[in-house]
Design a protein around this motif. Sequence first.
Motif, short mmCIF file in Angstrom:
data_model
loop_
_atom_site.label_atom_id
_atom_site.label_comp_id
_atom_site.label_asym_id
_atom_site.label_seq_id
_atom_site.Cartn_x
_atom_site.Cartn_y
_atom_site.Cartn_z
N GLU A 98 48.79 60.68 7.11
CA GLU A 98 49.16 59.42 7.65
C GLU A 98 47.87 58.84 8.52
OE1 GLU A 98 53.31 58.80 9.33
OE2 GLU A 98 52.57 57.86 10.90
N ILE A 99 47.10 59.90 8.89
CA ILE A 99 45.93 59.30 9.84
C ILE A 99 44.74 60.00 9.00
CG2 ILE A 99 46.90 59.23 12.01
CD1 ILE A 99 45.77 62.10 12.51
N GLY A 100 44.69 60.15 7.54
CA GLY A 100 43.60 60.40 6.80
C GLY A 100 43.36 61.80 7.19
N THR A 101 42.03 62.01 7.29
CA THR A 101 41.48 63.39 7.61
C THR A 101 41.50 63.80 9.20
OG1 THR A 101 40.05 63.33 5.83
CG2 THR A 101 39.61 65.21 7.49
N LEU A 102 42.15 64.72 9.76
CA LEU A 102 42.33 65.03 11.07
C LEU A 102 40.73 65.45 11.56
CD1 LEU A 102 43.93 65.47 13.62
CD2 LEU A 102 44.16 67.86 12.71
N GLU A 103 40.35 64.89 12.81
CA GLU A 103 39.12 65.30 13.31
C GLU A 103 39.24 65.86 14.45
OE1 GLU A 103 37.01 61.52 10.69
OE2 GLU A 103 37.28 61.55 13.05
N LEU A 104 40.13 65.53 15.18
CA LEU A 104 40.19 65.75 16.71
C LEU A 104 41.42 65.82 17.36
CD1 LEU A 104 38.49 65.84 19.39
CD2 LEU A 104 38.46 63.53 19.39
N LEU A 105 41.78 67.03 17.85
CA LEU A 105 42.99 67.37 18.59
C LEU A 105 43.10 67.30 20.11
CD1 LEU A 105 45.70 67.76 16.94
CD2 LEU A 105 45.40 70.31 17.17
N SER A 106 43.83 66.40 20.83
CA SER A 106 43.62 66.73 22.36
C SER A 106 45.06 66.97 22.66
CB SER A 106 43.41 65.20 22.95
OG SER A 106 42.15 64.97 22.41
N ILE A 107 45.17 68.13 23.26
CA ILE A 107 46.25 68.77 24.11
C ILE A 107 46.38 68.59 25.47
CG2 ILE A 107 48.03 70.73 24.03
CD1 ILE A 107 47.10 71.41 21.23
N ILE A 108 47.06 67.94 26.08
CA ILE A 108 47.35 67.84 27.72
C ILE A 108 48.79 68.89 28.04
CG2 ILE A 108 48.02 66.60 29.56
CD1 ILE A 108 46.33 64.51 27.99
N SER A 109 48.49 69.80 28.75
CA SER A 109 49.56 70.71 28.93
C SER A 109 49.50 71.25 30.20
CB SER A 109 49.28 72.00 27.83
OG SER A 109 50.08 73.06 28.28
N LYS A 110 50.34 70.89 31.06
CA LYS A 110 50.13 70.91 32.56
C LYS A 110 51.72 71.44 33.34
CE LYS A 110 46.91 67.30 33.39
NZ LYS A 110 46.99 66.03 33.70
#
Lengths: 329, 329, 329, 329
Positions: free
Chosen positions: D138-150
């Motif tokens: 759905e977003i083409g090739t995945l390039e970057l993952l951001s995880i916010i976890s607090k």
Amino acid sequence: MHEIAIFGAGRIGSVHAANIAAHSMCNLAGIVDPDFEAADRLAGAYGTEVRSADSVFGDVDIEAVFIVSATDTHADLIEVAARAGKQIFCEKPVDLSVARVKDCLAVVDTAGVQIMVGFNRRFDPDFSELRKRIHVGEIGTLELLSIISKDPVPPSLKIAEASGGLFRDMTIHDFDMVRFLLGEEPIAVSVTASCQVDSAIGALSDVDTAVVSLRSASGKLAVIVNSRRATYGYDQRIEAHGSNGMLSVGNRAESSLVRADADGITGSKPLYFFLERYALAYRAELDCFLEGLESGKMQAPNGVDGLAALVLAEAAVESLAAGREVKLD
Amino acid sequence: MHEIAIFGAGRIGSVHAANIAAHSMCNLAGIVDPDFEAADRLAGAYGTEVRSADSVFGDVDIEAVFIVSATDTHADLIEVAARAGKQIFCEKPVDLSVARVKDCLAVVDTAGVQIMVGFNRRFDPDFSELRKRIHVGEIGTLELLSIISKDPVPPSLKIAEASGGLFRDMTIHDFDMVRFLLGEEPIAVSVTASCQVDSAIGALSDVDTAVVSLRSASGKLAVIVNSRRATYGYDQRIEAHGSNGMLSVGNRAESSLVRADADGITGSKPLYFFLERYALAYRAELDCFLEGLESGKMQAPNGVDGLAALVLAEAAVESLAAGREVKLD
Amino acid sequence: MHEIAIFGAGRIGSVHAANIAAHSMCNLAGIVDPDFEAADRLAGAYGTEVRSADSVFGDVDIEAVFIVSATDTHADLIEVAARAGKQIFCEKPVDLSVARVKDCLAVVDTAGVQIMVGFNRRFDPDFSELRKRIHVGEIGTLELLSIISKDPVPPSLKIAEASGGLFRDMTIHDFDMVRFLLGEEPIAVSVTASCQVDSAIGALSDVDTAVVSLRSASGKLAVIVNSRRATYGYDQRIEAHGSNGMLSVGNRAESSLVRADADGITGSKPLYFFLERYALAYRAELDCFLEGLESGKMQAPNGVDGLAALVLAEAAVESLAAGREVKLD
Amino acid sequence: MHEIAIFGAGRIGSVHAANIAAHSMCNLAGIVDPDFEAADRLAGAYGTEVRSADSVFGDVDIEAVFIVSATDTHADLIEVAARAGKQIFCEKPVDLSVARVKDCLAVVDTAGVQIMVGFNRRFDPDFSELRKRIHVGEIGTLELLSIISKDPVPPSLKIAEASGGLFRDMTIHDFDMVRFLLGEEPIAVSVTASCQVDSAIGALSDVDTAVVSLRSASGKLAVIVNSRRATYGYDQRIEAHGSNGMLSVGNRAESSLVRADADGITGSKPLYFFLERYALAYRAELDCFLEGLESGKMQAPNGVDGLAALVLAEAAVESLAAGREVKLD
């Protein structure tokens, strides 16, 4: 009325020309550009004239110059302008070399003129409000800054080649925002990056996707997430996390219309790029410059800020090459 | 350059003066106001001069007048202006009496000049975009329009007394929006209303909280929800519901900052009132007026639109008094 | 353990069966439905058996019945159940005739049993929280209630025919919400409506799009906006406007995923229809019924609430026909 | 019916007990805990009994065990359970030592039983939908993952001491999410971190605020932002940026009520902590485990996943200590 001439008739030169021409406290005193046609078009649009550099520097009525030409011309123009006693606004970066910037600022210092560096984002109403609210303690002690900063499209190969690379060209704005907001200087920079958007960028030994982490002496952290491409438009968001809460600034949408239909709930994209997103910021930046002229005391961002952001960019380059955190003095 | 004089140096007069003075296609040719001090202040701010009405009407260089003075002066000024051959911009309402408006528009017609009525909301970028997207069929057939329109604070007693009541003063803008967006004329009006915000308003036999329903010949519906007070600011939202989906326009916030803390997730309030919310609209309204001068063909909203909205307001007054739906011819 | 039998093995019967079967305080004692196959399927799914009405009413171990069968069977079943000494849960409406409902409630009264009417929305966590916060004064004095209530798709012709029309079938839920939230009884109803969605509905002299305004003795206002079709799903929103602010409840989305791409920023649609949106409400409704059994004191919504909402629906029918506001005694 | 016993009667044991007891495909066969009172309370709540470990392992009717006791008991219990032929669910982490985990998994392998590791977030409906939509392109090739976890609050000193530190205790979940979503294994880890929330954590040579960057062989990037304290509640967000757009999952709010008043527009906080936010995930996790029992083929996350996340945590510890990126084999 402050008389101001502009060096550079490109896209960003047009923005500054429009703002200077419309401002009640200053006058657009001429446009300088080796591309005569571009200079002439811009001069015509705002009722001023094309000038040569010499004519500008020799004109005692011209108090200040906006140096918004190609990056590799900045340092030379700054030095000549400073020696001619002109007040100076210069688009970032002052130069791609730290050493050259230092020399250049020394000349400015000796000449006793002032210089402002065009870190336009400081003048975005939301970001300047963000800073104010962090500094009055609205979220307690600031601990962690997250900056998401993505361009809608990668630069052309020609621009990429002259840019000095992702960190000196694009991240430099984010480095300045870290310094603007963090309340402490970063003392260490660490980079993880790759080329995923455009292999032509990789062929220049440059990267187009990056995560940059910074640390201050007291342990405050900042992270910058960069990409040279976001299909949904210019992505410019900041989160400031503190001991008592979080403040965040989101993107500004092209319109507030929302459509609800069988495909979902769809709002408009963020404003397309810097000219749109930071239109208000460019105007406020000019206000700040004019206040500096009036008061004789240029508020930040000045030459020192320009240098500091470049030093962080160089550290980023080194961190990427070495695969380790780079400490700053 | 179109030379334009302004009648009225109040709050809204200042907005128009600023826009006229800043516009590249027109010139601010003078301010007329019985309150000399106010006129002088405004004239001074934009480098023009205080004029008498006679001097304006007799000045052949003045092509157009902005009538933004007290409501009860509009009709007389329009007639004199028309007879003097001036093009006319008039703030809403033209007059509080339908009969008087008709007479007035007849004079304008006879004089062969044009009149634009200041329904500023049509020029809000989001609302005009909304109309465009409805009209190209983005939500299929429009069936139902919901307008939420609340002022942050009730008017002063003095203003309320002269206002002609909620429907002629405040709802009139929403009536115009219904006509602007619905694509058909309303043929019936039905009102449920009360005085809850300020008993002084009730003492004037006026209401401050209202639900107004409208119906077109083909059965399209519209509902307007009004209150004279919203503690969170100017509440100006529209939803257009159609056979294929819904389009909505929300409020525009003072800033995009959001704070997350132990009390919840808090964003900023909507822009405070019409001067803030419709700042862009007032500028686009002037563009439209100037285009009308250039082309000799004034685009809506013109005198007929001013009359039509007033007719709906009168129907609302009647519906409230009679406790029934009022049909329009 | 409270033994409960269900009359009605349709869609909503399945919801109640699942909740009763899973609840630790009650037991599903049988399913009654003239459609044996449907009853058998449902009974099988929850490990109970198909029963005849007589067997249920004659079984002293069965304490309560859920009457969730076709609307035209409700009143008869309630009366028989009441006379058999059963506690009663009945889906709305009790009956389409006000007179019949009154008779029916008299029988319940005489029998000394209790009845709860299935106004499920009162048990939605957000709406019940909304009521609590209105009642503790979080927005000062409540002045104006806006209810947006749209179904995703119009009913089948068969269902529409038996429904009693938009106001008795669909708006009745919204009338109950007005009574639940407003803090005062409505004393007047005014309707503007039309048939735009499905001409088959119009052929039944029914409407599918409506704006209903209500007014209480002290002047509080409420407006209900209904459509039989929303292509984006079940639209169930409420805004409560008071002297100190506004509280609003929005739709609940199918997921919290948001996609940003060249087409805009797209979130998921609201939950599709009442089974999805009010799943939690149906469970909480059962809790309330069981508490009523335990305490011997059924909390609202009871038979009186069922009647009151129907009276408002009849007033709406009359208002539409007469083109005027209808006052209630 | 699958008979399942639980080791551990603490907070997370209660969650699993409730889900197992309510599930139609399994039966809660007993609770084991050295704290008899806690075990007894939990057993009582769900109609089962307190058992000794020996009695569980020796009971041929018990097919599976849930090991949700203190971390330092996991590895031993897994080995005994495996040798007793029980199928195993174990909360993360399997152990704090990579070597010990490897030994442990070898025992499981030899015994021919299956193990599932409790990475509950994979079963969150939004995150599993996110993965699906990334994987269908759905977003083409995945390039970057951001995880916010607090986390909302830092752990008690006692828990912090036994936790193995931020990376093995808290970030381990985020490492698993990176592996779950990225579509490639990370090959390098880089950490910037500090102790800002609680100096007691610093006294343990641990950190409480961290930015962790990861890189895959093809250059995909991921960044994890952690804090041990968020005054606004559990902050669990993910953004996946690809060549054709971005997908994001936000926090889930306690309610959908929004208040608008003079202080701004305020919505409710995110759900408080993991028990609330991941309630649905714990249920779906049990479904997955039961499917593994039925099919004989445990789907991820299995022991290998538990090991892989721990290896990333160790690399993070090393990166922090060494001030450089740590490469994985």
